[in-house]
Design an enzyme around this catalytic site. Structure first.
Site, PDB file in Angstrom:
ATOM      1  N   LYS A 233      -5.931  37.003  -1.148  1.00  0.00           N
ATOM      2  CA  LYS A 233      -7.369  37.250  -1.129  1.00  0.00           C
ATOM      3  C   LYS A 233      -7.596  38.689  -1.572  1.00  0.00           C
ATOM      4  CE  LYS A 233     -11.461  37.197   1.882  1.00  0.00           C
ATOM      5  NZ  LYS A 233     -11.938  37.483   3.253  1.00  0.00           N
TER       6      LYS A 233
ATOM      7  N   HIS B 192     -11.988  38.705  14.031  1.00  0.00           N
ATOM      8  CA  HIS B 192     -11.266  37.426  13.952  1.00  0.00           C
ATOM      9  C   HIS B 192      -9.773  37.677  14.104  1.00  0.00           C
ATOM     10  CE1 HIS B 192     -10.698  39.109   9.957  1.00  0.00           C
ATOM     11  NE2 HIS B 192      -9.705  38.251   9.759  1.00  0.00           N
TER      12      HIS B 192
ATOM     13  N   ASP C 158      -6.195  36.060  12.308  1.00  0.00           N
ATOM     14  CA  ASP C 158      -5.869  35.299  11.090  1.00  0.00           C
ATOM     15  C   ASP C 158      -5.307  33.935  11.468  1.00  0.00           C
ATOM     16  OD1 ASP C 158      -6.680  37.446   9.603  1.00  0.00           O
ATOM     17  OD2 ASP C 158      -4.665  38.117   9.055  1.00  0.00           O
TER      18      ASP C 158
ATOM     19  N   HIS D 247      -9.066  41.631  14.754  1.00  0.00           N
ATOM     20  CA  HIS D 247      -9.389  42.760  13.871  1.00  0.00           C
ATOM     21  C   HIS D 247     -10.691  42.478  13.118  1.00  0.00           C
ATOM     22  CE1 HIS D 247      -6.981  39.883  11.551  1.00  0.00           C
ATOM     23  NE2 HIS D 247      -7.526  40.365  10.455  1.00  0.00           N
TER      24      HIS D 247
END
Length: 333
Positions: free
Chosen positions: A200, A219, A221, A275
């Protein structure tokens, strides 16, 4: 153009002191109010010994257990390969808008150029545009979503990926050994040669009100492990002891996040890190995370070798695609 890109909104907002209301976070999320100011705990930095790994295992395992986020230096990826990755990614986002829109995400697909990724509470939006595409294994690569411009984009990404594979395999090996298992245990449990590597590129343009907006909301990962190349503009934050702290920029370092799937496989011994990303008033921040995750049909659950009466399973076993669907749509797991 159906979707308004944040890059375009940023250009229109230049010199203003306001942002559209959908980008203003709820008070409890606003970085201006929630970022810790004072001495910041520094996340661990592990020296990988040029990729040879002497002494690296202990540092990596300790960081994964205690923090879930760490940086690695002396990792064996040539500085030139990283700089080229950053150059071609930056050049893609400098292309005319119509050129970028050729790679726009299609309904139901995660790969491509986009702005909105997941369901957001109260219709809020993140201050980011992005480009997603798989870089490994070859069977999962769709070159139709890889930019043709700049012309070296494909070659540069292929070269970076070959170096990255070595770093990823070493990290998984050390994390397996840290659990008292064979070095190949985590990699095999995650799908072995079918493990998918999804790149990404995050593009966070200047924002007139960085105190109110977020580039990416808080969130963990959903991947197994994430290996991220930042640029020199700070913005990544981690949550610890009830506070949001800035991650210090370390030149030539890679940032490693433990993701949900390794937390699940380790039955919670390794921590998936919470994070988020803040943005800058004057500068464009970019990052290049690669999310390493199981193939969609792979069932992931706590490794049986780690379970006993004193350490029962803390997580359900389920197909990765089902876990991903629940996470993206904010459904209980």
């Amino acid at each position: 153009m159906e979707v308004e890109r944040v890059q375009a909104i940023s250009s229109l907002a230049f010199g203003l002191d306001t942002i559209p209301p959908e980008f203003v976070r709820l008070e409890e999320e606003q970085p201006g109010m929630t970022t810790f100011h004072g001495p910041v705990p520094e996340i661990p930095v592990a020296d990988l010994g040029g990729g040879k790994g002497e002494g690296a295992m202990e540092a990596v395992v300790k960081a994964a257990e205690e923090w879930g986020i760490f940086q690695v230096v002396n990792h064996g990826i040539p500085a030139k390969a990283v700089k080229e990755l950053q150059r071609v990614g930056s050049e893609f986002f400098e292309l005319p808008q119509a050129e970028k829109e050729k790679y726009a995400m299609k309904e139901g697909k995660i790969e491509g150029y986009g702005t909105k990724l997941q369901k957001e509470v109260k219709g809020k939006k993140a201050w980011v545009d992005f480009l997603f595409h798989n870089v490994w294994p070859p069977a999962s690569i769709d070159l139709a979503v890889w930019p043709e411009n700049p012309p070296e984009y494909r070659k540069v990404n292929e070269e970076y990926t070959q170096h990255l594979l070595i770093v990823a395999e070493n990290l998984m090996k050390w994390l397996s050994e840290g659990l008292g298992l064979e070095g190949h245990a985590l990699r095999m449990a995650l799908g072995g040669d079918e493990l998918e590597y999804l790149l990404k590129i995050n593009y966070y343009p200047p924002c007139p009100r960085p105190d109110l907006a977020l580039g990416v909301v808080a969130h963990t990962d959903l991947s197994a492990i994430t290996i991220l190349v930042p640029n020199e503009v700070p913005g990544l934050q981690f949550f610890r002891d009830g506070c949001w702290f800035d991650v210090k920029y370390v030149p030539n370092a890679l940032i490693i996040h433990i993701g949900d799937q390794i937390e699940i496989l380790s039955n919670g011994r390794y921590k998936s890190v919470l994070h988020r990303t803040t943005v800058s008033k004057e500068k464009t921040r970019m990052s290049w995370p690669v999310f390493i995750a199981p193939p969609p049909e792979k069932i992931i659950g706590p490794l049986s070798e780690l379970l006993n009466d004193k350490n029962p399973a803390k997580f359900k076993s389920k197909k990765f695609k089902d876990y991903q669907y629940c996470k993206i749509n904010k459904l209980p797991q």
